[in-house]
Scaffold this motif. Sequence first.
Motif, PDB file in Angstrom:
ATOM      1  N   PRO A  70       0.820  -1.227   0.000  1.00 46.01           N
ATOM      2  CA  PRO A  70       0.000   0.000   0.000  1.00 46.01           C
ATOM      3  C   PRO A  70       0.847   1.267   0.000  1.00 46.01           C
ATOM      4  O   PRO A  70       0.474   2.259  -0.647  1.00 46.01           O
ATOM      5  CB  PRO A  70      -0.833  -0.119   1.283  1.00 46.01           C
ATOM      6  CG  PRO A  70      -0.094  -1.083   2.150  1.00 46.01           C
ATOM      7  CD  PRO A  70       0.562  -2.041   1.210  1.00 46.01           C
ATOM      8  N   LEU A  71       1.969   1.248   0.701  1.00 43.71           N
ATOM      9  CA  LEU A  71       2.822   2.435   0.736  1.00 43.71           C
ATOM     10  C   LEU A  71       3.379   2.747  -0.656  1.00 43.71           C
ATOM     11  O   LEU A  71       3.321   3.891  -1.133  1.00 43.71           O
ATOM     12  CB  LEU A  71       3.978   2.222   1.721  1.00 43.71           C
ATOM     13  CG  LEU A  71       3.612   2.151   3.203  1.00 43.71           C
ATOM     14  CD1 LEU A  71       4.822   1.726   4.029  1.00 43.71           C
ATOM     15  CD2 LEU A  71       3.086   3.498   3.699  1.00 43.71           C
ATOM     16  N   ALA A  72       3.930   1.727  -1.312  1.00 56.20           N
ATOM     17  CA  ALA A  72       4.543   1.926  -2.621  1.00 56.20           C
ATOM     18  C   ALA A  72       3.512   2.275  -3.685  1.00 56.20           C
ATOM     19  O   ALA A  72       3.716   3.188  -4.493  1.00 56.20           O
ATOM     20  CB  ALA A  72       5.311   0.668  -3.026  1.00 56.20           C
ATOM     21  N   PHE A 112       3.511  16.040   5.245  1.00 52.85           N
ATOM     22  CA  PHE A 112       3.156  14.639   5.045  1.00 52.85           C
ATOM     23  C   PHE A 112       4.132  13.713   5.772  1.00 52.85           C
ATOM     24  O   PHE A 112       3.752  12.628   6.224  1.00 52.85           O
ATOM     25  CB  PHE A 112       3.103  14.311   3.552  1.00 52.85           C
ATOM     26  CG  PHE A 112       1.843  14.764   2.879  1.00 52.85           C
ATOM     27  CD1 PHE A 112       0.643  14.113   3.120  1.00 52.85           C
ATOM     28  CD2 PHE A 112       1.847  15.845   2.010  1.00 52.85           C
ATOM     29  CE1 PHE A 112      -0.534  14.530   2.507  1.00 52.85           C
ATOM     30  CE2 PHE A 112       0.680  16.272   1.389  1.00 52.85           C
ATOM     31  CZ  PHE A 112      -0.511  15.616   1.638  1.00 52.85           C
ATOM     32  N   GLY A 113       5.400  14.131   5.864  1.00 46.14           N
ATOM     33  CA  GLY A 113       6.361  13.346   6.634  1.00 46.14           C
ATOM     34  C   GLY A 113       5.951  13.245   8.087  1.00 46.14           C
ATOM     35  O   GLY A 113       6.117  12.197   8.731  1.00 46.14           O
ATOM     36  N   ARG A 178       9.498   6.905   1.057  1.00 46.71           N
ATOM     37  CA  ARG A 178      10.479   6.708   2.136  1.00 46.71           C
ATOM     38  C   ARG A 178      10.020   5.582   3.071  1.00 46.71           C
ATOM     39  O   ARG A 178      10.821   4.714   3.440  1.00 46.71           O
ATOM     40  CB  ARG A 178      10.674   8.002   2.921  1.00 46.71           C
ATOM     41  CG  ARG A 178      11.566   7.845   4.171  1.00 46.71           C
ATOM     42  CD  ARG A 178      11.962   9.199   4.744  1.00 46.71           C
ATOM     43  NE  ARG A 178      12.499   9.093   6.090  1.00 46.71           N
ATOM     44  CZ  ARG A 178      13.733   8.711   6.397  1.00 46.71           C
ATOM     45  NH1 ARG A 178      14.567   8.375   5.421  1.00 46.71           N
ATOM     46  NH2 ARG A 178      14.159   8.659   7.640  1.00 46.71           N
ATOM     47  N   SER A 179       8.755   5.594   3.413  1.00 41.53           N
ATOM     48  CA  SER A 179       8.218   4.538   4.284  1.00 41.53           C
ATOM     49  C   SER A 179       8.324   3.166   3.618  1.00 41.53           C
ATOM     50  O   SER A 179       8.686   2.175   4.266  1.00 41.53           O
ATOM     51  CB  SER A 179       6.755   4.822   4.620  1.00 41.53           C
ATOM     52  OG  SER A 179       6.619   6.019   5.346  1.00 41.53           O
ATOM     53  N   GLN A 252      15.407  12.338   5.987  1.00 46.34           N
ATOM     54  CA  GLN A 252      13.995  12.715   5.992  1.00 46.34           C
ATOM     55  C   GLN A 252      13.622  13.429   4.698  1.00 46.34           C
ATOM     56  O   GLN A 252      14.419  14.188   4.119  1.00 46.34           O
ATOM     57  CB  GLN A 252      13.700  13.645   7.177  1.00 46.34           C
ATOM     58  CG  GLN A 252      13.847  12.985   8.533  1.00 46.34           C
ATOM     59  CD  GLN A 252      13.516  13.931   9.662  1.00 46.34           C
ATOM     60  OE1 GLN A 252      14.010  13.769  10.766  1.00 46.34           O
ATOM     61  NE2 GLN A 252      12.670  14.925   9.431  1.00 46.34           N
ATOM     62  N   VAL A 253      12.370  13.215   4.264  1.00 48.40           N
ATOM     63  CA  VAL A 253      11.925  13.779   2.994  1.00 48.40           C
ATOM     64  C   VAL A 253      11.965  15.304   3.005  1.00 48.40           C
ATOM     65  O   VAL A 253      12.259  15.928   1.980  1.00 48.40           O
ATOM     66  CB  VAL A 253      10.506  13.292   2.638  1.00 48.40           C
ATOM     67  CG1 VAL A 253      10.515  11.813   2.321  1.00 48.40           C
ATOM     68  CG2 VAL A 253       9.514  13.598   3.742  1.00 48.40           C
TER      69      VAL A 253
END
Length: 301
Positions: A70-72, A112-113, A178-179, A252-253
């Motif tokens: 789901p993340l990708a 969002f991060g 990133r997640s 971090q993004v």
Amino acid sequence: MDLWIPITVFAAFCQNLRSALQKHLKGRLGTSGATFVRFAYGVPFAWLYVWGLNAGLGLPFPELPLVFYPLAFLGGLAQIAATFLLIHLFSYRNFTAGTAYSKTEPIQAALFGWLLIGETVTLSAGIGILLGVIGVVTVSLAREPKDLASMASALSSRPAFIGLASAGLFGASAALYRSAALSLEGTGYLMQAGFALALVTLFQTFVMGAWMAVRRPAELSATIRTWRSSVFVGITGIAGSIGWFTAMTLQQVAYVRALAQIELVFTLLFSVFVFREKLRQAEIIGCLLIGAAVVVVVLAS
């Protein structure tokens, strides 16, 4: 110097080249076609890179946890929509304000991060991010009319809202990517980033290809006919994406996307030294703000 810094600068340079190529192709392929070639022609190079990591460096392929999908895939859909909106901006004669708003991505990426990953930035880094956004907006609006009414009209126009939406979707996709990459544990940051990128790009190609086969068959056919030009979009796009994914796996993004604003400096340098254009005062001020932002973000990271 932390490794994510030169990687991000490299990615920004590649993105600058890819955006110029996509803008050139838009007139021949349309918005959907110019968006599609970024992904479709990048797939072979993404998997070639992953194969090289495995065969050349001995990095193992990762096992995919359920949370990765789901993340990708949500990140991939968000990036498709963001790219579509950004290219669509070129259809408007007054797209400058929209482009300026699209540069608010670092602020939205930080948001969002925080929302998706729980990442926070320091006060000094936040100041650097804000300086960078002010800088790119200053540069983007440098050639707009200077009277208040015209500026207000530009900043509240349809292209402006499209640019703002594009930035938000890019920011969301960065946090999701990133997640997704961090969920691939035990393979090293290069394979984490590369394998996530390869799967996402394949998914994006499938989704866009299926949609265009039904809704835009003529544009899909045109992307095949223009393969000689499109392949360069794929190469530069994947080279930049490898940089983005790798940098965002390491950092971090919000920091990565803030440093990425240096892309606009590359654009201005290209216009000066290649096209012999003269910079306006506002553009010089904007570049100085971006430079200051880069220094602050790097020191704060």
